[in-house]
Scaffold this motif. Sequence first.
Motif, PDB file in Angstrom:
ATOM      1  N   GLN A  20       1.522 -52.974  33.049  1.00 33.73           N
ATOM      2  CA  GLN A  20       1.955 -52.056  32.451  1.00 33.73           C
ATOM      3  C   GLN A  20       1.474 -52.205  30.923  1.00 33.73           C
ATOM      4  O   GLN A  20       1.269 -51.994  30.409  1.00 33.73           O
ATOM      5  N   LEU A  21       2.170 -53.805  30.898  1.00 34.27           N
ATOM      6  CA  LEU A  21       2.067 -53.379  29.204  1.00 34.27           C
ATOM      7  C   LEU A  21       0.603 -54.056  29.416  1.00 34.27           C
ATOM      8  O   LEU A  21       0.326 -54.326  28.111  1.00 34.27           O
ATOM      9  N   GLU A  22      -0.118 -55.214  29.349  1.00 31.73           N
ATOM     10  CA  GLU A  22      -0.655 -55.273  30.199  1.00 31.73           C
ATOM     11  C   GLU A  22      -1.906 -54.238  30.084  1.00 31.73           C
ATOM     12  O   GLU A  22      -2.886 -54.167  29.612  1.00 31.73           O
ATOM     13  N   THR A  65       6.183 -47.393  29.563  1.00 29.87           N
ATOM     14  CA  THR A  65       7.376 -48.170  29.496  1.00 29.87           C
ATOM     15  C   THR A  65       8.243 -48.403  30.052  1.00 29.87           C
ATOM     16  O   THR A  65       9.095 -49.128  30.396  1.00 29.87           O
ATOM     17  N   ASP A  66       9.324 -46.903  30.265  1.00 23.01           N
ATOM     18  CA  ASP A  66      10.020 -46.470  31.065  1.00 23.01           C
ATOM     19  C   ASP A  66      11.357 -47.525  29.956  1.00 23.01           C
ATOM     20  O   ASP A  66      11.409 -47.652  28.313  1.00 23.01           O
ATOM     21  N   GLY A  73      11.133 -45.504  36.243  1.00 25.14           N
ATOM     22  CA  GLY A  73       9.620 -46.325  36.218  1.00 25.14           C
ATOM     23  C   GLY A  73       9.963 -47.357  36.763  1.00 25.14           C
ATOM     24  O   GLY A  73      10.064 -48.350  37.349  1.00 25.14           O
ATOM     25  N   VAL A  74       8.411 -48.236  35.638  1.00 24.21           N
ATOM     26  CA  VAL A  74       8.297 -49.776  35.674  1.00 24.21           C
ATOM     27  C   VAL A  74       9.206 -50.984  36.172  1.00 24.21           C
ATOM     28  O   VAL A  74       9.865 -51.643  36.372  1.00 24.21           O
ATOM     29  N   ILE A  75      10.522 -50.736  34.895  1.00 19.68           N
ATOM     30  CA  ILE A  75      11.775 -51.262  35.057  1.00 19.68           C
ATOM     31  C   ILE A  75      12.139 -50.970  36.117  1.00 19.68           C
ATOM     32  O   ILE A  75      12.855 -52.460  36.843  1.00 19.68           O
ATOM     33  N   ALA A  76      12.761 -49.851  36.485  1.00 21.30           N
ATOM     34  CA  ALA A  76      13.498 -49.471  38.171  1.00 21.30           C
ATOM     35  C   ALA A  76      12.653 -50.177  38.774  1.00 21.30           C
ATOM     36  O   ALA A  76      13.248 -51.125  39.930  1.00 21.30           O
ATOM     37  N   GLU A  77      11.143 -50.372  38.787  1.00 21.87           N
ATOM     38  CA  GLU A  77      10.804 -50.848  40.152  1.00 21.87           C
ATOM     39  C   GLU A  77      10.416 -53.026  39.929  1.00 21.87           C
ATOM     40  O   GLU A  77      10.550 -52.633  40.966  1.00 21.87           O
ATOM     41  N   ALA A  78      10.735 -52.932  38.671  1.00 25.04           N
ATOM     42  CA  ALA A  78      10.977 -54.044  38.690  1.00 25.04           C
ATOM     43  C   ALA A  78      11.791 -54.697  39.079  1.00 25.04           C
ATOM     44  O   ALA A  78      12.450 -55.555  39.766  1.00 25.04           O
ATOM     45  N   PRO A 269      15.781 -53.503  23.566  1.00 23.89           N
ATOM     46  CA  PRO A 269      15.052 -54.814  24.227  1.00 23.89           C
ATOM     47  C   PRO A 269      13.960 -55.158  24.814  1.00 23.89           C
ATOM     48  O   PRO A 269      13.189 -54.599  24.044  1.00 23.89           O
ATOM     49  N   SER A 270      13.555 -56.859  24.420  1.00 21.85           N
ATOM     50  CA  SER A 270      12.597 -57.095  23.960  1.00 21.85           C
ATOM     51  C   SER A 270      12.047 -56.588  25.271  1.00 21.85           C
ATOM     52  O   SER A 270      12.104 -57.233  26.621  1.00 21.85           O
ATOM     53  N   TYR A 271      10.938 -55.909  25.255  1.00 21.10           N
ATOM     54  CA  TYR A 271       9.468 -56.458  26.077  1.00 21.10           C
ATOM     55  C   TYR A 271       8.934 -57.723  26.956  1.00 21.10           C
ATOM     56  O   TYR A 271       8.915 -57.910  28.330  1.00 21.10           O
TER      57      TYR A 271
END
Length: 505
Positions: A20-22, A65-66, A73-78, A269-271
């Motif tokens: 997602q960041l990319e 970016t959650d 979203g993507v943090i939960a999935e990660a 927090p640092s992404y």
Amino acid sequence: MLGKNADFRERQLRAPLYEQLERHVKRRPHPFHVPGHKMGHSFDREGKHRFQAILELDLTEISGTDDLHQPQGVIAEAQELAAEAFGAEETRFLIGGSTVGNLALILTVCRPGDKIIVQRNCHKSVYHGIIMAKAQPVFLVPAVDLATGVAAGVRREDVERALQAHPDAKAVFLTNPTYYGMGIDLEKMAAVVHRHGIPLLIDEAHGAHFGFHPAFPLSAMQSGADAAVQSTHKMVSAMTMSSMLHVQGKRIDRERLRRYLAMLQSSSPSYVLMASLDLARRHLVTEAAEEWDRLLPQLDKLRERTGKLAWLEWPEAGASSVYATFDPLKLFLHLRAGTISGFSLQHLMEKHGIYPELSDSSHVLLAASAGTSSRDLESLARLLESLAVEVEPDEERVLEAGVVSSHYLREQAVPMDVAVDAPRETIALEQSLGRIVAEMVIPYPPGIPVLVPGERMDAQGLSMLLELRRGQTRFHGVQDDRLQTIQVLQSTSRGHTTGVGGTRL
């Protein structure tokens, strides 16, 4: 984890947060949000060529970016992919090292006055958690490996004895593996603890790779622990400060744990660090085993090649060992020499561009990983083979081991949470015999306190600190990091005995 099916591997190929960041970067957005470098458009001119690619990913909580503190979203999935990979029911990303996870776990299971059974040779963050929780520690003295003189894990019978003596204890908190790579049989330990109906918490900072290759021990999650904190940056490929907290079962109040993580973790927090956790998990599942297959035979050859040196000994688990497992990635050099110390050998190594993890009077520890190259190992082997060192009699090692064990038998005269706020004074280290220490004395690395607030300085402890000081050890937790002086409770407080300061078994 070992033995997973094709569907598992297919899912694990994803890195949702990083991806997602990319995607966001490729949109070439206009960043009217923090941080102020605006995806690297404003940065130090000289450093920009190094940081530019990373700065583009250094984002914040914007659409897509959650949010680490409310992941949907993507943090939960990660985090879900990480839980699946590590065999946990739930995984939380930690942006603050394993320290944050250890603090949160202790605050979750303990309220003021609660007892917690703790391995004495644990990381300083465990002590900080106990102080913050105002808990009452029941210290377990670790077994000492007579071959090397270092403290290993605790015995199951000692844990059982502590649980019987303190049936009101809220949890058992152990370190596995130790900094040196020594481990216990966690499956049997978990069975002992769970018979008493309380959770087993594991500081697994140095074991994030456990369970991912047949050469490594089982992980804490595989062994039945209720929670484990891993420094994903230490032995695998996440960036420094990036860690994970794994939880399973019903013995941990997960809602309380989430609340404390929200209090302890940064609201920004640092992404970049979180994305490195996402990628480290994927690398661990999909690529690391092949790299270890290359590395492990080379480590065996290094040990075989240098095992003929009379002054050097490579520890390994055996029938007479006080530890059940040993991490093959830890290159633990035990020096049987009378003419060179671990401190001197580290200095010599660094002259040749070899930077070990730590040293003490008779050991040097080097940490290998999937990123260790054959060139690294060849340089190390050649240096060790070039040294001509005389050998001491074997009995000196046994005497040293006896001294090490005494480092964990100091009197806790005042509770830690009382001592940290009591009136104090600064005196010369040499004058501290018999005084109650007011600060945490932590040789770093490995970050294991040799004295904690409220303990009384004894002759063996003082002798050890003087020796470490001569070796130019770095100290954390003290006002004087050279340890010429030390803070103690004021003389009017030396007889203070209010409360119970922690029990040792």
